[in-house]
Write an enzyme that holds these catalytic residues in place. Structure first.
Site, PDB file in Angstrom:
ATOM      1  N   SER A   1     -16.679 -18.960  15.568  1.00 48.80           N
ATOM      2  CA  SER A   1     -16.636 -20.177  14.947  1.00 48.80           C
ATOM      3  C   SER A   1     -16.947 -21.304  15.507  1.00 48.80           C
ATOM      4  CB  SER A   1     -15.213 -20.294  14.455  1.00 48.80           C
ATOM      5  OG  SER A   1     -15.001 -21.754  13.969  1.00 48.80           O
TER       6      SER A   1
ATOM      7  N   HIS B   1     -19.660 -19.069  11.781  1.00 48.85           N
ATOM      8  CA  HIS B   1     -18.836 -19.629  10.899  1.00 48.85           C
ATOM      9  C   HIS B   1     -18.747 -21.161  11.023  1.00 48.85           C
ATOM     10  CE1 HIS B   1     -15.346 -18.901   8.412  1.00 48.85           C
ATOM     11  NE2 HIS B   1     -14.645 -19.913   9.119  1.00 48.85           N
TER      12      HIS B   1
ATOM     13  N   ASP C   1     -16.683 -24.363   9.960  1.00 43.22           N
ATOM     14  CA  ASP C   1     -15.596 -24.906   9.309  1.00 43.22           C
ATOM     15  C   ASP C   1     -15.685 -26.523   9.014  1.00 43.22           C
ATOM     16  OD1 ASP C   1     -13.602 -22.806   9.332  1.00 43.22           O
ATOM     17  OD2 ASP C   1     -13.669 -22.787  11.565  1.00 43.22           O
TER      18      ASP C   1
ATOM     19  N   MET D   1     -14.427 -29.682   7.443  1.00 42.55           N
ATOM     20  CA  MET D   1     -12.944 -30.047   6.944  1.00 42.55           C
ATOM     21  C   MET D   1     -13.144 -31.632   6.944  1.00 42.55           C
ATOM     22  SD  MET D   1     -10.808 -28.574  10.351  1.00 42.55           S
ATOM     23  CE  MET D   1     -10.970 -27.038  10.904  1.00 42.55           C
TER      24      MET D   1
ATOM     25  N   HIS E   1     -17.364 -22.508   5.440  1.00 41.58           N
ATOM     26  CA  HIS E   1     -16.045 -22.390   4.996  1.00 41.58           C
ATOM     27  C   HIS E   1     -15.542 -23.963   4.582  1.00 41.58           C
ATOM     28  CE1 HIS E   1     -11.726 -21.454   6.105  1.00 41.58           C
ATOM     29  NE2 HIS E   1     -11.604 -21.890   4.867  1.00 41.58           N
TER      30      HIS E   1
ATOM     31  N   MET F   1     -13.344 -26.416   3.720  1.00 40.69           N
ATOM     32  CA  MET F   1     -11.699 -26.736   3.959  1.00 40.69           C
ATOM     33  C   MET F   1     -11.667 -28.100   3.381  1.00 40.69           C
ATOM     34  SD  MET F   1     -10.408 -25.305   7.521  1.00 40.69           S
ATOM     35  CE  MET F   1     -11.024 -23.679   8.256  1.00 40.69           C
TER      36      MET F   1
ATOM     37  N   MET G   1      -6.503 -16.477   5.600  1.00 42.33           N
ATOM     38  CA  MET G   1      -6.155 -17.574   6.621  1.00 42.33           C
ATOM     39  C   MET G   1      -4.780 -17.018   7.413  1.00 42.33           C
ATOM     40  SD  MET G   1      -8.641 -19.642   6.805  1.00 42.33           S
ATOM     41  CE  MET G   1      -7.884 -20.661   8.320  1.00 42.33           C
TER      42      MET G   1
ATOM     43  N   ASP H   1      -9.235 -15.023   9.519  1.00 43.44           N
ATOM     44  CA  ASP H   1      -9.642 -16.163  10.258  1.00 43.44           C
ATOM     45  C   ASP H   1      -8.292 -16.914  11.128  1.00 43.44           C
ATOM     46  OD1 ASP H   1     -10.301 -18.518  11.674  1.00 43.44           O
ATOM     47  OD2 ASP H   1     -11.393 -19.311   9.775  1.00 43.44           O
TER      48      ASP H   1
END
Length: 213
Positions: free
Chosen positions: A7, A32, A34, A36, A64, A66, A135, A173
């Site tokens: 990540s 990965h 993330d 956000m 991903h 979020m 998660m 994750d």
């Protein structure tokens, strides 16, 4: 073979290129990413510019989202070159519609579940996603301790897929390290996201080898 996705959230952003090269050299299967927004989760990470740079590395990017209203950004991240785009079931009013859009954009479609979300919601989308992301921490921050009860969902999802004749990767994750990986794999995980444990390892290649088992 078990796949591993280091990540970028745990990387050194001042040395992002160096850390992406660590992933390549160690044999990581995906980067990965993330993304956000500070609304769906209590933090803001990075967005399109970082993903665009990561894609240029040639390592497949597992994006991903979020974020709230992920449908507004799916096409944009697909155009940047994401291989996988994962949306949260909790953030999608019309989950099936978003999963179809991801596939129509040429990406693998993923659906993520927060620790307190029942996997039963996936039953009505079986066959429409390529990856289920469990998660095992509440999303928003790296380096958290694994919520062990959430790992029960790995087996539930595995059995649900098998009972319906559907196929999908089961990604995990949160708190993935050399100690927890064997248990996750035994339950049915096929893709492991590792952040702090990967970038904090003395030998990243050895770390990936060890968690693959």
């Amino acid at each position: 073979m078990i796949k591993v996705a280091p990540s970028l959230l745990a990387s050194d952003f001042l040395n992002l290129g160096r850390d992406i090269e660590k992933v390549r050299a160690a044999g990581g299967d995906y980067l990965h990413c993330d993304v956000m927004d500070g609304a769906f989760v209590p933090n803001i990470s990075f967005g399109q510019p970082v993903v665009k740079a990561a894609v240029k590395s040639g390592i497949p990017c597992d994006v991903h989202l979020m974020i709230e209203k992920p449908e507004k950004y799916i096409e944009e991240f697909a155009k940047l070159g994401a291989r996988i785009i994962t949306v949260h079931a909790e953030a999608c009013v019309h989950l099936n519609r978003q999963l179809r859009l991801i596939r129509e954009c040429g990406c693998l479609a993923g659906v993520a579940l927060n620790p307190a979300t029942s996997p039963e919601c996936l039953r009505y989308s079986l066959g429409e996603f390529d990856l289920a992301l469990v998660m095992t921490v509440n999303p928003g921050f790296g380096g958290q301790k694994m919520i062990m009860k959430a790992t029960d969902k790995i087996t539930e999802i595995r059995d649900m897929l098998a009972s319906e004749g559907a196929e999908a990767e089961i990604e995990v994750d949160g708190g993935v390290n050399e100690s927890t990986a064997p248990m996750l794999i035994k339950k049915g995980a096929t893709l492991l996201v590792a952040g702090s444990a990967f970038f904090g390892a003395k030998d990243c290649a050895e770390f990936i080898k060890n968690i693959r088992g």
